[in-house]
Design a protein around this motif. Structure first.
Motif, short mmCIF file in Angstrom:
data_model
loop_
_atom_site.label_atom_id
_atom_site.label_comp_id
_atom_site.label_asym_id
_atom_site.label_seq_id
_atom_site.Cartn_x
_atom_site.Cartn_y
_atom_site.Cartn_z
N PHE A 118 0.60 -1.16 0.35
CA PHE A 118 0.39 -0.13 0.14
C PHE A 118 0.54 1.30 0.39
O PHE A 118 0.25 2.42 -0.77
CB PHE A 118 -1.12 -0.03 1.34
N GLY A 119 2.04 1.27 0.81
CA GLY A 119 2.63 2.17 0.11
C GLY A 119 4.01 2.79 -0.61
O GLY A 119 3.98 3.37 -0.72
N ARG A 120 3.88 1.70 -1.65
CA ARG A 120 4.30 1.96 -2.54
C ARG A 120 3.27 2.89 -3.99
O ARG A 120 3.47 2.89 -5.07
CB ARG A 120 4.50 0.58 -3.12
N LEU A 121 2.05 2.95 -3.73
CA LEU A 121 1.14 3.54 -4.52
C LEU A 121 1.10 5.01 -4.50
O LEU A 121 1.66 5.39 -3.73
CB LEU A 121 -0.85 3.40 -3.64
N PRO A 122 0.92 5.24 -5.67
CA PRO A 122 1.41 6.62 -5.83
C PRO A 122 0.33 7.59 -5.73
O PRO A 122 -0.50 6.88 -5.63
CB PRO A 122 2.27 6.62 -8.12
N GLU A 123 0.48 8.40 -5.85
CA GLU A 123 -0.69 9.62 -5.57
C GLU A 123 -1.95 9.20 -7.01
O GLU A 123 -1.77 9.07 -7.75
CB GLU A 123 -0.23 10.90 -5.91
N PRO A 124 -3.27 9.62 -6.29
CA PRO A 124 -4.11 9.25 -7.09
C PRO A 124 -3.73 9.71 -8.85
O PRO A 124 -4.66 9.47 -9.63
CB PRO A 124 -5.42 9.02 -6.42
N GLU A 125 -3.46 11.10 -8.09
CA GLU A 125 -3.75 12.05 -9.38
C GLU A 125 -3.15 11.74 -10.45
O GLU A 125 -3.10 11.78 -11.75
CB GLU A 125 -3.23 13.18 -9.43
N VAL A 126 -1.49 11.01 -9.86
CA VAL A 126 -0.42 9.97 -10.86
C VAL A 126 -0.94 8.43 -11.48
O VAL A 126 -0.93 8.51 -12.70
CB VAL A 126 0.72 10.01 -10.44
N ALA A 127 -1.96 7.66 -10.79
CA ALA A 127 -1.68 6.26 -11.25
C ALA A 127 -3.40 6.07 -12.17
O ALA A 127 -3.73 5.89 -12.45
CB ALA A 127 -2.48 6.03 -9.94
#
Length: 508
Positions: free
Chosen positions: A37-46
């Motif tokens: 979960f900590g590896r998820l990029p920001e939602p605006e990017v993903a």
């Protein structure tokens, strides 16, 4: 629009893990979940992939809750270091997922954002359900709600059109589902979950599913005021009873009342009491046939006696929130503590010794009770509703108490809130007419107390009381045997029963 290569590389291991089978060990699976979960990029990017991953994380944390909760149901406080750590980490993971879902809901409202089609109100309700699960899990582990939990719930519920949109909505509407989740959290919070055992808390949570929509949320004060609570959404705090602390002057406050829930619950308690009386007369099994779901509409997991005890407490706390009438005074002195009715019975006998006496610290007290903290090794398993004896030293008599609440923020420390039942107790043995047991049951005889009860009382293990008449045996300097009859059942928890009695003037 295709994702940048760096984002694709970052997302690939996360999506591969989410597609894999959960690990057999929930603790290891939780560690992996927190890592990925900590590896998820920001939602605006993903972009849309963020929503897809968050929905998969929602399923994974739900699976972990299903595997951790059974361990908490059978565990007594303080929890083992491993289980305490797993519970704390899982609560943090649930809040992270809820915040992620909230961000998706916010993006869905901004139509130009590259997200999959989603209903923001549905996402808000699901995010609140995840926060509710975090609250329940934390309480089952004996800890207070973690910092930020209540503020997270208020922020999520106030997203979009604001809290006003959910105040009067019924559950059948999209906004009503978010209001329903808030009502569940508020109703459970004002029950004081620290005063319930994990089994009672799990049962109450399931019971609330069919009842929570009868609660009321409003910007205006709700009558009767003595049964209402206020909430400040700008603070990280649960509902506050009006009878304990009047609401400050502010237009931002929410008001909550579970009075309607208590009225429905009172009617069901009366119905179950009638059914129990009929069952005893006709020979039905009180804790078996009476609790068939199609007959009682009650969740499974508790016996009839246990369920009725929880329901009575729920009814009373929703209708008449407890109000402290005696001032608490801070203190700091050590005391000896013996936990558990059987252990108290043993150490209260003349000449008896027990290794189950521990050293605790009193940090505040009132005329009716104490708040104490463990300062040494714990030699007993602790739970809300159990009997505890307390004394300054061996020269003083044991004060007999009941655990009103219990908290354990870490495995090395436990805090108890105690209500004093009596300043002394005499070990006796009792046997009820018609009981299944063919031997006597250890119990404590408590003298009358002017402010609490007019008659002598018996403190016995839960489930002992089965009929009006019983035999009392006291082995002192002389053997004393008497037939007695119950006058009133004053208290009932998952661990003990307290009832007043008198010596039967017409023994059989």
């Amino acid at each position: 629009m295709p994702l940048p290569q760096s984002v694709s590389v970052q997302m690939t291991p996360v999506m591969e893990w989410l597609a894999s089978e959960p690990a057999d060990d929930p603790v290891a699976d939780l560690a992996n979940l927190r890592q990925y979960f900590g590896r998820l990029p920001e939602p605006e990017v993903a972009g849309p992939l963020y929503q897809q991953c968050i929905e998969q994380f929602e399923l994974r944390v739900a699976d972990l809750c299903d595997r951790v909760k059974p361990r908490l149901l059978s565990a007594a406080l303080p929890l083992s270091r491993e289980l305490h750590g797993a519970t704390s980490e899982l609560v943090a993971a649930l809040l992270d997922v809820a915040r992620g879902m909230w961000r998706i809901a916010e993006m869905a409202r901004e139509r130009w954002r590259p997200v999959r089609r989603a209903d923001p109100e549905v996402l808000v309700a699901r995010a609140l359900a995840v926060v509710h699960e975090a609250f329940v899990l934390s309480a089952m582990g004996g800890a207070a709600a973690p910092a930020g939990l209540w503020r997270c719930a208020y922020d999520i519920a106030g997203a979009g059109d604001g809290l006003d949109a959910v105040l009067t909505a019924r559950r059948e509407t999209r906004a009503g589902e978010a209001a329903y989740q808030l009502k569940r959290m508020f109703a459970l919070s004002v029950l004081q979950p620290e005063s319930l055992t994990p089994r009672e808390l799990s049962w109450a949570t399931e019971y609330l599913q069919a009842l929570a929509d009868e609660a009321v949320l409003s910007r205006l004060a709700i009558a009767p005021v003595a049964s209402s609570f206020w909430v400040n959404p700008s603070e990280d705090a649960p509902p506050v009873a009006m009878v304990r602390n009047p609401a400050p002057a502010s237009s931002e406050l929410l008001h909550f009342s579970a009075f309607g829930m208590s009225r429905l619950l009172a009617a069901q308690v009366d119905k179950l009491n009638e059914s129990e009386t009929e069952a005893v007369a006709s020979g039905l099994e009180r804790d078996g046939e009476l609790l068939e779901p199609d007959l009682s509409d009650l969740p499974l997991g508790l016996t009839l006696v246990e369920a009725l005890s929880v329901m009575v407490r729920m009814r009373d706390r929703w209708a008449q929130p407890p109000n402290r009438v005696q001032p608490r005074r801070p203190h700091q002195y050590s005391v000896q503590v013996c936990a558990g009715l059987r252990a108290i019975w043993e150490v209260a006998r003349p000449g008896a010794t027990s290794s189950r006496i521990g050293e605790w610290m009193v940090y505040n007290e009132s005329p009716g009770g104490y708040a104490i903290m463990s300062v040494g090794g714990l030699s007993a398993s602790l739970s809300a509703g159990m009997a505890v004896a307390l004394r300054r030293d061996a020269a003083h008599p044991w004060s007999i108490c009941i655990v009103r609440w219990i908290r354990s923020e870490n495995p090395e420390q436990v805090e108890l809130g105690l209500q004093v039942l009596s300043q002394t107790g005499t070990p006796v043995s009792i046997a009820f007419r018609g009981a299944d047991a063919r031997s006597t049951t250890p119990a404590l005889l408590l003298p009358p107390v002017t402010a609490l009860r007019r008659n002598s009382a018996i403190l016995a293990p839960a489930g002992t009381y089965s009929s009006r008449r019983f035999v009392l045996v006291h082995e002192g300097e002389h053997l004393y045997v008497a037939q007695a009859r119950v006058l009133s059942l004053d208290m009932q928890t998952a661990n003990i029963e307290l009832f007043q009695y008198e010596v039967d003037p017409y023994p059989i």
